[in-house]
Design a protein around this motif. Structure first.
Motif, PDB file in Angstrom:
ATOM      1  N   GLN A 228      17.950   4.876  46.643  1.00 59.67           N
ATOM      2  CA  GLN A 228      19.267   5.067  46.040  1.00 59.67           C
ATOM      3  C   GLN A 228      19.383   6.456  45.418  1.00 59.67           C
ATOM      4  O   GLN A 228      20.403   7.134  45.580  1.00 59.67           O
ATOM      5  N   ARG A 229      18.344   6.889  44.728  1.00 61.01           N
ATOM      6  CA  ARG A 229      18.386   8.215  44.104  1.00 61.01           C
ATOM      7  C   ARG A 229      18.443   9.316  45.166  1.00 61.01           C
ATOM      8  O   ARG A 229      19.162  10.301  45.025  1.00 61.01           O
ATOM      9  N   ALA A 232      21.879   9.387  46.746  1.00 59.38           N
ATOM     10  CA  ALA A 232      22.852   9.903  45.783  1.00 59.38           C
ATOM     11  C   ALA A 232      22.725  11.411  45.646  1.00 59.38           C
ATOM     12  O   ALA A 232      23.728  12.126  45.517  1.00 59.38           O
ATOM     13  N   PHE A 233      21.491  11.924  45.699  1.00 56.51           N
ATOM     14  CA  PHE A 233      21.300  13.366  45.607  1.00 56.51           C
ATOM     15  C   PHE A 233      21.957  14.085  46.784  1.00 56.51           C
ATOM     16  O   PHE A 233      22.699  15.054  46.600  1.00 56.51           O
ATOM     17  N   HIS A 236      25.901  13.795  46.513  1.00 55.10           N
ATOM     18  CA  HIS A 236      26.602  14.384  45.379  1.00 55.10           C
ATOM     19  C   HIS A 236      26.005  15.710  44.906  1.00 55.10           C
ATOM     20  O   HIS A 236      26.390  16.208  43.853  1.00 55.10           O
ATOM     21  N   VAL A 266      22.790  17.479  40.288  1.00 57.53           N
ATOM     22  CA  VAL A 266      23.527  16.249  40.562  1.00 57.53           C
ATOM     23  C   VAL A 266      24.103  15.780  39.232  1.00 57.53           C
ATOM     24  O   VAL A 266      23.351  15.534  38.292  1.00 57.53           O
ATOM     25  N   LYS A 270      27.377  10.729  38.701  1.00 55.89           N
ATOM     26  CA  LYS A 270      27.185  10.340  40.095  1.00 55.89           C
ATOM     27  C   LYS A 270      25.862   9.617  40.321  1.00 55.89           C
ATOM     28  O   LYS A 270      25.672   8.966  41.346  1.00 55.89           O
ATOM     29  N   THR A 271      24.943   9.763  39.407  1.00 59.48           N
ATOM     30  CA  THR A 271      23.619   9.144  39.522  1.00 59.48           C
ATOM     31  C   THR A 271      23.245   8.547  38.165  1.00 59.48           C
ATOM     32  O   THR A 271      23.902   8.817  37.157  1.00 59.48           O
TER      33      THR A 271
END
Length: 340
Positions: A228-229, A232-233, A236, A266, A270-271
């Motif tokens: 997920q991280r 997301a990186f 975003h 980031v 967003k994270t």
């Protein structure tokens, strides 16, 4: 079949054959089938003229030069040695910085796309790999293991060669194609004339018509936190700065030397938490035109259909295999035929 019917049938076949040979469509098909084989795509790409002086004003030329793969570089430049160092530093507010340093080396022999090469990757976590192709035969190993011959390469060597030398291409993609090159005249590098470009972070690229990619497959139990991280990186990330210089060979349009420093962030909205990535790249081509005289490894393991399994490991350590119905790795019941 009577003699008259047989003669009529043979005559019909002869007329059909004659019609086929005179058919222009059939002639064109035969010409395509028996024409000389087209050269590999890399060879055709290497013949394309890419004026290095147009890099600053022509985004297509800039992307082609920055993303040129090792096979095409060898076709254009001949034998050479490529070496790069890539440093990463990932920071968040909740944890100490995470640092990683990679060293990538490729020694390319003559022969262009099909020539010999020796690639090596090492990092600061004591990991790495090596891949060699000498005389059309491929050998590979992890950092501390023994070379193994790869008779069924299936493109592994080509992919590794491209990945080892793709640091500049990957960094340009990571910064969303916003690498702006400003000309600074020409200099001499390795006895060759090279165009020197100063690197800056350009404006955001218009992504109004993104490529339509298939949706990512969703795991049954959902994505783990690390995945997920990472996603997301990439979704975003915001490039904050990019600077350095790039030298492009005036004769072949090959990137000869690179020095880059970049910073991405980031946002916290967003994270789960705000994050920063700082990275640097230094790469250089040396020994241009010098044949490295690559030789296969002195010791290597033969190719294998599949890795040695658990049973082979048990045999190696003297552990008897289980009889039918017993647990693996435990002695089984004695076979009556073995008694007395």
């Amino acid at each position: 079949m009577s003699r008259l019917v047989r003669s009529t049938f043979i005559a019909a076949l002869a007329l059909t054959a004659a019609a086929c040979t005179s058919d222009p469509v059939d002639k064109a098909a035969k010409a395509r089938i028996f024409s000389p084989e087209d050269p590999p795509k890399v060879v055709a790409s290497a013949a394309e003229k890419l004026p290095p002086e147009d890099v600053a004003d022509n985004p297509r030329v800039a992307r082609r030069i920055l993303g040129m793969e090792a096979a095409e570089v060898t076709e254009r430049l001949g034998p050479h040695t490529y070496k790069a160092k890539v440093d990463f530093e990932w920071t968040t507010k909740e944890a100490p910085p995470v640092r990683l340093s990679e060293t990538r080396t490729l020694r390319a022999g003559p022969g262009g796309v099909s020539g010999d090469f020796h690639g090596q990757l090492d990092n600061s976590r004591d990991q790495g790999l090596e891949v060699m192709r000498v005389g059309g035969k491929v050998y590979a190993r992890n950092r501390y293991s023994t070379f193994r011959q790869r008779l069924r390469d299936r493109g592994m060597a080509e992919r590794t060669r491209a990945e080892l030398t793709g640091a500049l291409r990957d960094m340009d993609a990571l910064f969303q194609g916003r690498m702006l090159l400003e000309p600074q005249g020409t200099i001499t590098y390795e006895g060759r004339t090279a165009w020197r470009y100063q690197v800056k972070l350009g404006d955001k690229v218009d992504a109004s018509a993104p490529k339509q990619l298939p949706a990512l497959l969703e795991p049954k139990n959902g994505r783990d936190e690390t995945t997920q991280r990472r996603l997301a990186f990439f979704e975003h990330r915001v490039p904050k700065s990019l600077d350095g210089e790039v030298l492009v060979d005036a004769a072949t349009s090959v990137v000869l030397k690179t020095r880059l420093d970049g910073h991405l962030t980031v946002p916290a909205d967003k994270t789960p938490e705000a994050a920063d990535l700082r990275m640097s790249l230094e790469s250089a081509l040396t020994g241009i035109g010098q044949d490295p005289q690559l030789q296969p490894p002195e010791k290597f393991l033969p190719d294998a259909d599949k890795p040695e399994g658990i049973a082979d490991a048990l045999d190696r350590f003297g552990i008897p295999r289980a009889k039918t119905g017993a647990d693996a790795g435990t002695p089984g019941e004695t076979d009556p035929e073995d008694e007395g």
